[in-house]
Design an enzyme around this catalytic site. Structure first.
Site, PDB file in Angstrom:
ATOM      1  CB  CYS A   1      18.330  -8.751   9.018  1.00  0.00           C
ATOM      2  SG  CYS A   1      20.015  -8.484   9.537  1.00  0.00           S
TER       3      CYS A   1
ATOM      4  CE1 TYR B   1      27.051  -3.381  10.323  1.00  0.00           C
ATOM      5  CE2 TYR B   1      27.630  -5.703  10.442  1.00  0.00           C
ATOM      6  CZ  TYR B   1      26.824  -4.644  10.833  1.00  0.00           C
ATOM      7  OH  TYR B   1      25.809  -4.860  11.718  1.00  0.00           O
TER       8      TYR B   1
ATOM      9  CG  HIS C   1      24.268  -3.072  14.106  1.00  0.00           C
ATOM     10  ND1 HIS C   1      24.325  -2.928  12.734  1.00  0.00           N
ATOM     11  CD2 HIS C   1      23.375  -2.153  14.541  1.00  0.00           C
ATOM     12  CE1 HIS C   1      23.503  -1.961  12.363  1.00  0.00           C
ATOM     13  NE2 HIS C   1      22.919  -1.474  13.435  1.00  0.00           N
TER      14      HIS C   1
ATOM     15  CG  ASP D   1      21.072   0.946  14.786  1.00  0.00           C
ATOM     16  OD1 ASP D   1      21.115   2.170  14.948  1.00  0.00           O
ATOM     17  OD2 ASP D   1      21.258   0.394  13.691  1.00  0.00           O
TER      18      ASP D   1
END
Ligand code: ADP
Ligand code: SF4
Length: 685
Positions: free
Chosen positions: A31, A172, A175, A267
């Site tokens: 991001c 995906y 997370h 993470d």
């Protein structure tokens, strides 16, 4: 220079389905706070990484559908064909520099609160939506028709991504933000139909979507899967053993496995809590399950560590988000044998904080990050000086070091003076605090670069006054003299000094960092700064054997570190160390043997016995030299904490900005950067 043959293995090409990566350096999705809003800035940032040698450069998460709306966060968007031109710009910019362009398609399930689209959030099973702001919204359980729609939406987004020009199109499941992970996990999937229950059932949607995506775009594009190896969510949550079983069910289906931990705070752990390579224990079992390339992350900045993980068969490609932010040219520097030029990530997560604030990504180590298009800055290059000049920089903290380095790179003669015995300013002091050793890289890298610049001279042990500064005879004086912690309690909570009785022992962070500790506790630490320092100093004092009470007007310790993904870990560490946390409370008066505390809501007061009080509230700029130097007719700039106390990242940026702007006419009314504005829709209002 050429590369050391030890690192040859890092430059081997890797086949990923129908495409081939030129080497093993893989910028995993990350991001950036720019997303769909700052497209050209984003494209330039990604292109810089491609130019720096990364073989694969990926986008951030990209919402595939209007039910995947993660507002107020600004991520990528691919809701309809309207979004294709923006993505075409990003993909083209990456590919033009020789890298493969990857897109991380994403449906965030119950973490997409849909505040913008006003859709009801979706989830495998009904539950409250999960959001940073605890929005009062619940997600509904998807029925079979929702699942069909989700699959169709993913397929449509994949086709759009292909049209936009991407080479790798992600599925995906990481997370806790990828809906396919939410289906995979028993913690979040309580369904009793074909998509719930057994592992095969919970993995069904992931499998179907991989197949859909391969079918839609697999002729030309690779399809990687990003999957969370561990959820750290108790017995129900995913753990490596179960995820390995899931991978085993579809081992050869995707073209690449991209491994990570869940949630994001696990993470992207900071250097305060995790070392380089911290993910290896969780990912090391995957390569024996599949012949597909495996990518892992772990804040790798050392080429030796990279070679080791490849030789040990832990991964095939070195995944990196933060190391690629701190040094977009990391692969090229290894390739060129310039290892000491690598600007190593310090693991501070300032980058992450700007995703939370939806403002363009920035980096403590790399001040050009996010500024490639906005200001035309480059991580490695800077325009040469237009005319000769000698600049005196006073203060060798992060601002002064960066100003001197970048001015020197432009070709100016620079004298850099600091009254301390060592360079680095606050960084030199703070990197000695518990957990902050890696922050020393901010000074180390700059000192290493400055040593290579023949026209930049560093003078330590040189306290500068208005007189001796003027005597240097420089054409311009830059004051990067930092800031001092206040001793009067003024900060966010108190706008007027506290009542401090004679004889009370009051300390500031500067005192403690200079080694001045109280002989005995208990110590009351009043943290009205809310970033890392209060918590770190509490840790230090406890380790020195002192009892500590941390008093904060906030509800949480180190409140701002929610945005650097550290808050829960900091609070846990302090509680485990025995720090007494007194939240929602301010220190309102200090006496020799006690402090007065007041509840921030009710004002109700109580007394607390104390031997010393440490005030971590606010800083006063050290800019006293500016007025006399200006009065003497000298050209003076004040930068960094001496101008506006803020983060180390802000100080480094200020140093770079001084150097970039030096010699340019100043117009305070004109916007100092480019920005993109939305093209107006032709439909009448
Ligand atoms: P910043 O974060 O803005 O770089 P720092 O506080 O880290 O600020 O660094 C400021 C540096 O300036 C410190 O190393 C300090 O020793 C130095 N300094 C402050 N005043 C003077 C002075 N009068 N002469 C020389 N050095 C100074
Ligand atoms: Fe690393 Fe900090 Fe830069 Fe993020 S902001 S890339 S953690 S140095």
């Amino acid at each position: 220079m050429t590369r050391d043959p030890r690192y040859d293995i890092l430059f081997e090409p890797v086949k990923i389905g129908p495409v081939t990566a030129r080497n093993r350096f893989y910028q995993v999705p990350h991001c950036n706070g720019m997303g769909y809003r700052d497209v050209s800035a984003l494209a330039a940032m990604r292109a810089t990484k491609a130019a720096g040698g990364w073989a694969v450069v990926a986008t951030e998460m990209v919402e595939i559908h209007h039910t995947a709306d993660v507002s107020p966060f600004v991520e990528g968007r691919l809701w309809s064909d309207q979004d294709i031109p923006a993505h075409a710009r990003v993909a083209a910019a990456i590919k033009e520099k020789g890298a493969l362009a990857a897109i991380e398609l994403c449906h965030s399930g119950y973490t997409a609160v849909n505040l913008w689209s006003r859709e009801v959030p979706l989830s495998p099973s009904a539950r409250p939506a999960a959001s940073f702001f605890q929005d009062p919204v619940q997600a509904r359980a998807m029925d079979l028709s929702d699942i069909r729609t989700l699959r169709a939406a993913h397929r449509a987004a994949a086709l759009r991504a292909k049209r936009a020009g991407y080479d790798l199109i992600y599925v995906y499941a990481g997370h806790g933000l990828g809906i396919f992970q939410q289906f995979l996990s028993r913690a979040t999937n309580q369904r009793s139909d074909d998509y719930g229950g057994s592992l095969a059932n919970r993995a069904r949607l992931l499998r179907e979507v991989i197949e859909d995506t391969k079918d839609a775009v697999g002729d030309r594009c690779a399809v990687p899967v990003r999957i969370a190896m561990h959820e750290f969510a108790g017995a129900e949550g995913l753990s490596p053993a179960e995820v390995e079983d899931a991978i085993g069910l579809m081992a050869e289906l995707p073209d690449l496995w991209d491994l990570s931990l869940s949630g994001w705070s696990m993470d992207s752990q900071t250097s305060r809590f995790a070392e380089e390579g911290f993910q290896e224990p969780y990912i090391k079992g995957v390569k024996r399950l599949t012949t597909r390339p495996v990518v892992g992350v772990g804040r790798y900045t050392s080429p030796d560590a990279m070679v080791r993980v490849i030789r040990q068969g832990i991964m095939d490609m070195i995944g990196a988000a933060r190391p690629s932010i701190a040094d977009p040219y990391l692969p090229k520097k290894i390739e060129d044998g310039r290892l000491d030029d690598i600007r190593e990530c310090i693991g501070c997560n300032i980058c992450v904080t700007h995703d939370f604030s939806s403002t363009p990504l920035r980096c403590t180590q790399n001040p050009s990050m996010g500024e490639e298009w906005r200001r035309g800055w480059h991580p490695e290059l800077i325009r040469p000086k237009e005319a000769d000049g000698h600049i005196l920089v006073v203060g060798a903290g992060p601002a002064g070091l960066e100003a001197a380095r970048a001015l020197g790179q432009r070709g100016y003669t620079v004298s850099l003076a600091d009254r301390a015995q060592e360079a680095g300013g606050r960084v030199a002091r703070e990197c000695r605090l518990p957990g902050l050793a890696a922050w020393g890289r901010v000074k180390d890298w700059r000192l290493g670069q400055i040593a290579k610049l023949p026209h930049v001279s560093l003078y330590l042990d040189s306290a500068m006054t208005a007189e001796n500064s003027a005597e240097v005879g420089a054409d311009h004086i830059v004051l990067a003299t930092g800031a001092s912690w206040r001793r009067d309690g003024v900060g966010r909570h108190h706008s007027r000094p506290l009542t401090i009785a004679d004889g009370a022992l009051v300390l500031t962070p500067d005192d403690v960092m200079a080694g001045s500790l109280p002989a005995a506790g208990p110590v009351t630490l009043f943290d009205d700064d809310h970033y890392y320092l209060g918590g770190v100093l509490a840790e230090l004092l406890v380790k020195k054997g002192l009892a500590v009470r941390l008093v904060t007007p906030s509800s949480l310790v180190s409140f701002f570190t929610r945005q650097s993904l550290e808050q829960a870990r900091i609070q846990k560490r302090l509680l485990e160390l025995g720090v007494e946390v007194i939240a929602n409370t301010a220190v309102t008066a200090i006496a020799p043997d006690h402090v007065t505390l007041a509840c921030v809501f009710t004002g109700r007061e109580r007394l607390l016995e104390t031997a010393a009080t440490l005030l971590v509230t606010a800083r006063t700029p050290n800019d006293a030299l500016a007025a006399p130097l200006r009065a003497a007719g000298l050209a003076v700039s004040v930068i960094g904490d001496a101008f506006g106390p803020a983060t180390i990242a802000a100080a480094v940026h200020a140093g770079r900005r001084l150097a970039e702007d030096f010699g340019r006419p100043k117009d305070p009314l004109s916007l100092p950067f480019r920005r993109e504005t939305t093209g107006l829709d032709p439909a009448p209002v």
